[in-house]
Scaffold this motif. Structure first.
Motif, PDB file in Angstrom:
ATOM      1  N   GLY A 243       0.810  -1.225   0.000  1.00  0.00           N
ATOM      2  CA  GLY A 243       0.000   0.000   0.000  1.00  0.00           C
ATOM      3  C   GLY A 243       0.836   1.265   0.000  1.00  0.00           C
ATOM      4  O   GLY A 243       0.416   2.298   0.505  1.00  0.00           O
ATOM      5  N   CYS A 244       2.028   1.213  -0.576  1.00  0.00           N
ATOM      6  CA  CYS A 244       2.911   2.392  -0.555  1.00  0.00           C
ATOM      7  C   CYS A 244       2.493   3.432  -1.596  1.00  0.00           C
ATOM      8  O   CYS A 244       2.821   4.605  -1.481  1.00  0.00           O
ATOM      9  N   MET A 249       1.770   6.753  -8.136  1.00  0.00           N
ATOM     10  CA  MET A 249       2.572   7.967  -8.288  1.00  0.00           C
ATOM     11  C   MET A 249       3.356   7.947  -9.607  1.00  0.00           C
ATOM     12  O   MET A 249       3.542   8.970 -10.245  1.00  0.00           O
ATOM     13  N   SER A 250       3.810   6.762 -10.000  1.00  0.00           N
ATOM     14  CA  SER A 250       4.636   6.690 -11.209  1.00  0.00           C
ATOM     15  C   SER A 250       3.800   6.493 -12.468  1.00  0.00           C
ATOM     16  O   SER A 250       4.309   6.632 -13.579  1.00  0.00           O
ATOM     17  N   CYS A 251       2.527   6.213 -12.309  1.00  0.00           N
ATOM     18  CA  CYS A 251       1.661   5.871 -13.442  1.00  0.00           C
ATOM     19  C   CYS A 251       1.308   7.095 -14.277  1.00  0.00           C
ATOM     20  O   CYS A 251       0.984   8.146 -13.740  1.00  0.00           O
ATOM     21  N   PRO A 252       1.336   6.980 -15.605  1.00  0.00           N
ATOM     22  CA  PRO A 252       0.956   8.123 -16.441  1.00  0.00           C
ATOM     23  C   PRO A 252      -0.545   8.410 -16.444  1.00  0.00           C
ATOM     24  O   PRO A 252      -0.964   9.465 -16.910  1.00  0.00           O
ATOM     25  N   THR A 253      -1.376   7.490 -15.947  1.00  0.00           N
ATOM     26  CA  THR A 253      -2.822   7.729 -16.010  1.00  0.00           C
ATOM     27  C   THR A 253      -3.536   7.698 -14.661  1.00  0.00           C
ATOM     28  O   THR A 253      -4.707   8.020 -14.602  1.00  0.00           O
ATOM     29  N   PHE A 282      -4.199   3.430  -0.934  1.00  0.00           N
ATOM     30  CA  PHE A 282      -4.069   3.864   0.460  1.00  0.00           C
ATOM     31  C   PHE A 282      -5.304   3.436   1.269  1.00  0.00           C
ATOM     32  O   PHE A 282      -6.433   3.559   0.797  1.00  0.00           O
ATOM     33  N   ALA A 283      -5.056   2.986   2.484  1.00  0.00           N
ATOM     34  CA  ALA A 283      -6.129   2.411   3.303  1.00  0.00           C
ATOM     35  C   ALA A 283      -7.250   3.412   3.607  1.00  0.00           C
ATOM     36  O   ALA A 283      -8.411   3.047   3.709  1.00  0.00           O
ATOM     37  N   SER A 332       8.978  -0.084 -10.374  1.00  0.00           N
ATOM     38  CA  SER A 332       9.190   0.614  -9.096  1.00  0.00           C
ATOM     39  C   SER A 332       8.710  -0.141  -7.879  1.00  0.00           C
ATOM     40  O   SER A 332       9.066   0.214  -6.757  1.00  0.00           O
ATOM     41  N   CYS A 333       7.883  -1.144  -8.051  1.00  0.00           N
ATOM     42  CA  CYS A 333       7.246  -1.775  -6.881  1.00  0.00           C
ATOM     43  C   CYS A 333       8.278  -2.423  -5.963  1.00  0.00           C
ATOM     44  O   CYS A 333       9.086  -3.244  -6.402  1.00  0.00           O
TER      45      CYS A 333
END
Lengths: 352, 282
Positions: A243-244, A249-253, A282-283, A332-333
């Motif tokens: 759940g970070c 954040m890195s996704c273009p969409t 996010f929770a 990135s994961c």
């Protein structure tokens, strides 16, 4: 429709074009090394644009923040008085994004214009000309790329104003895609030798598609949603999600956001209402005031992200997937989660 | 005023405060701009984003009826930062308002039908807008039945309104509390028990009827099941959801369930709509 228009430009010519863009006072944004990462930065000198680097390495973060910043004020206030905010919109050239990123912007357009126009996004879009680099180098495509599985193409021009691709060792093919692209080229082409050509990136770069190890079609997941929704396989694929939010954040969409008021430090009653990036992973994202959370478990939140990309967005806006297959989320994961791998497993197609 | 910034709220003046319970309060709000006060319209079931500068925005339905012009009302429970700040406001203070957003109760499809309203707790707020709307156009509907339930007698909201509904000869009104407290002994004239249970004993007919349900998710779930048992089919059961929202117009992604956005495609849904949603608890 504009008639088709392309030319060959040398490496030197392309460098000149970049210098002219800077000389014409455009704000130039291009991939640049920033610490360990390649990211879209403001370019002040032409030599900061390292063509080989941007051809071979994908930026860590997508270019969406050029239009949809990670934080931005939507209004300011002083005491009880509100003030409207205009987004800063210098004439901008966004140079060196990939076809998947360009397509991602077209998909975001649908969200930010659905009934209500978000001027903060749209004004930046209007002020920006997109110069895309097709994935035309052998190293442009890595083991995470899977645009072919979500309806994309490493040489596609959709969403771009100008499209560049390699043409031999020392030259590039430059295609004019839109009138906006043509205007940029016309205003910045002095001293740039352009040799007319009838080629197109899409025609001469078929071979690049052989570089892809990930070619399974993910789009069929949307047709059998109820069947896949409660798949145990999906839980197994996603239970280790932390759940970070790095995927979003890195996704273009990924475009989810929060709206909060931020008082300005050291003032009395001054501040701004700001739009901040948020993520469905996010929770607290969906937790109701009453305590109920419709997505209590992390694997449910992960499923939301995958299916929003591959099933819900196509159902809502168009037949296209919201995932463009850039592979940034799996690169990135921190725990190696991988939308392509998870969905191909759910579809019963095995490991890529 | 600002016309092209979709995040920019109207300013409304707080003109009346009513305490419903120890933690639920109702605000009456009027547009500061006299032109807007005149022209502002909404439909029963729609919602808005209420805000205080420096504190933030919160989503509540509009709890007053569209037939009552010149003001809106909202009811909220003190649970977080914004609702705590709202509670500190006094008559004359300013509140930001964005809206109205979302769809509305399909009142035109309810004409000439029997209407059964089932409200639980603060879930009566969106129903109140529709109930008043229906009662203001009473002749256009057949039998009107209202069942309201609260956790205890201390949690009952809109007491004056409930009494007015109860006093009407053209409305069947039933009330219940989940549990009776010792101090209520001999003072409570309503039922005791959970809403679905009371509903099962009310002998309501599903014939030519529409049921409109709102309350906590768990109450909606079991009430729909009971209504089904009484013969209501899913398309004649209407409910309204209040998912967490930030923008109110289909961009921030928070209220997305399957291909549906609660803020734009809802908040009003039929039970058959709900059962088609992948993440649905119903």
């Amino acid at each position: 429709m504009k008639s088709y228009n392309s030319s060959i430009v040398t490496k030197q010519g392309l460098k000149q074009l970049i210098e002219n863009i800077l000389a014409h006072k455009y704000r130039l944004l291009a991939p640049k090394k920033s610490g360990e990462q390649l990211s879209f930065e403001t370019i002040l000198r032409a030599e900061e644009v390292v063509l080989n680097q941007l051809l071979r390495t994908m930026t860590t973060l997508s270019p969406k923040e050029v239009f949809f910043p990670r934080t931005e004020p939507v209004l300011r206030y002083t005491g009880q008085e509100m003030h409207d905010v205009e987004p800063p919109t210098p004439e901008t050239v966004l140079f060196g994004i990939r076809p998947c990123d360009a397509r991602g912007l077209e998909l975001l357009d649908k969200v930010f214009t659905w009934d209500y126009n978000d001027k903060f996004y749209l004004k930046r879009r209007e002020a920006t000309t997109i110069v895309t680099f097709a994935c035309s180098d052998q190293a442009s495509v890595d083991e995470h790329c899977f645009c072919l599985g979500v309806g994309g193409d490493p040489t596609a021009s959709s969403g771009s104003d100008l499209l560049l691709s390699t043409n031999g060792d020392d030259a590039f093919l430059l295609e004019v895609i839109t009138e906006k692209g043509e205007r940029l080229l016309n205003s910045c082409k002095e001293g740039v030798e352009l040799q007319a050509s009838d080629k197109r990136a899409a025609d001469q770069l078929e071979a690049i598609k052989d570089r892809f190890v990930r070619k399974q079609d993910l789009t069929e997941v949307r047709h059998k949603m109820p069947e896949y929704f409660d798949s145990d396989q999906l839980v197994q694929e996603t239970y280790r999600c932390l759940g970070c939010g790095i995927c979003a954040m890195s996704c273009p969409t990924c475009h989810c956001f929060d709206i909060v008021d931020e008082p300005k430090a050291g003032t009395l009653g001054e501040g701004a209402r700001v739009k901040n990036w948020d993520a469905c992973s996010f929770a607290l994202f969906t937790k109701h005031a009453g305590g109920h959370n419709p997505r209590e478990l992390q694997c449910q939140r992960c499923r939301q992200r995958y299916f929003h990309k591959l099933a819900y967005y196509p159902q809502k806006f168009s037949e296209e997937s919201l995932c463009v297959g850039c592979g940034r989320c799996s690169r990135s994961c921190p725990v190696g989660l991988d939308i392509y791998q998870a969905v191909t497993h759910v579809l019963g197609k095995g490991r890529a | 005023m600002c016309t092209n910034n979709i995040y920019y709220p109207y300013q409304m003046k707080l003109t009346e405060i009513r305490d419903e319970t120890h933690d639920i309060r109702t605000f009456k709000l009027e547009h500061v701009d006299p032109k807007l006060k005149e022209s502002f319209t909404f439909l029963a079931g729609q919602f808005g984003l209420y805000s205080i500068l420096g504190e933030g925005e919160a989503t509540f339905c509009i709890a007053s009826a569209p037939t009552k012009q010149g003001y809106i009302e909202c009811s909220f429970k003190k649970v977080g930062k914004v609702t705590t700040a709202l509670r500190s406001l006094e008559v004359g203070d300013l509140v930001g308002f964005r809206g109205p957003y979302g769809n509305a109760f399909p009142i035109e499809q309810m004409l000439r039908k029997n209407i059964l309203f089932v409200g639980g707790g603060i879930g009566l707020a969106p129903l109140r807008s529709l109930i008043d709307n229906v009662l203001d156009r009473r002749a256009e509907f057949k039998a009107v039945t209202i069942l309201y339930g609260a956790r205890s007698t201390a949690d009952i909201i809109y007491r004056e309104q409930l009494a007015a509904w109860e006093a009407r000869s053209d409305v069947r009104f039933e009330k219940t509390v989940d549990q009776l407290r010792p101090q209520d002994e001999g003072k409570w004239s309503g039922h005791v028990g959970l809403i679905p249970h009371i509903l099962s004993k009310m002998s309501v007919s599903a014939e030519n009827s529409v049921a409109v349900v709102c309350g906590p998710p768990i109450m909606i779930k079991f009430t729909i099941a009971e209504l089904n048992r009484l013969g209501f089919n899913d398309s004649s059961i209407i409910t309204t959801l209040e998912n967490r929202m930030k923008c109110g117009f289909g961009k921030c992604g928070r209220c997305n369930i399957g291909g549906t956005y609660v803020c734009k495609d809802g908040p009003v849904f039929s039970a058959s709509d709900l059962k088609g949603l992948p993440d649905s608890d119903f």
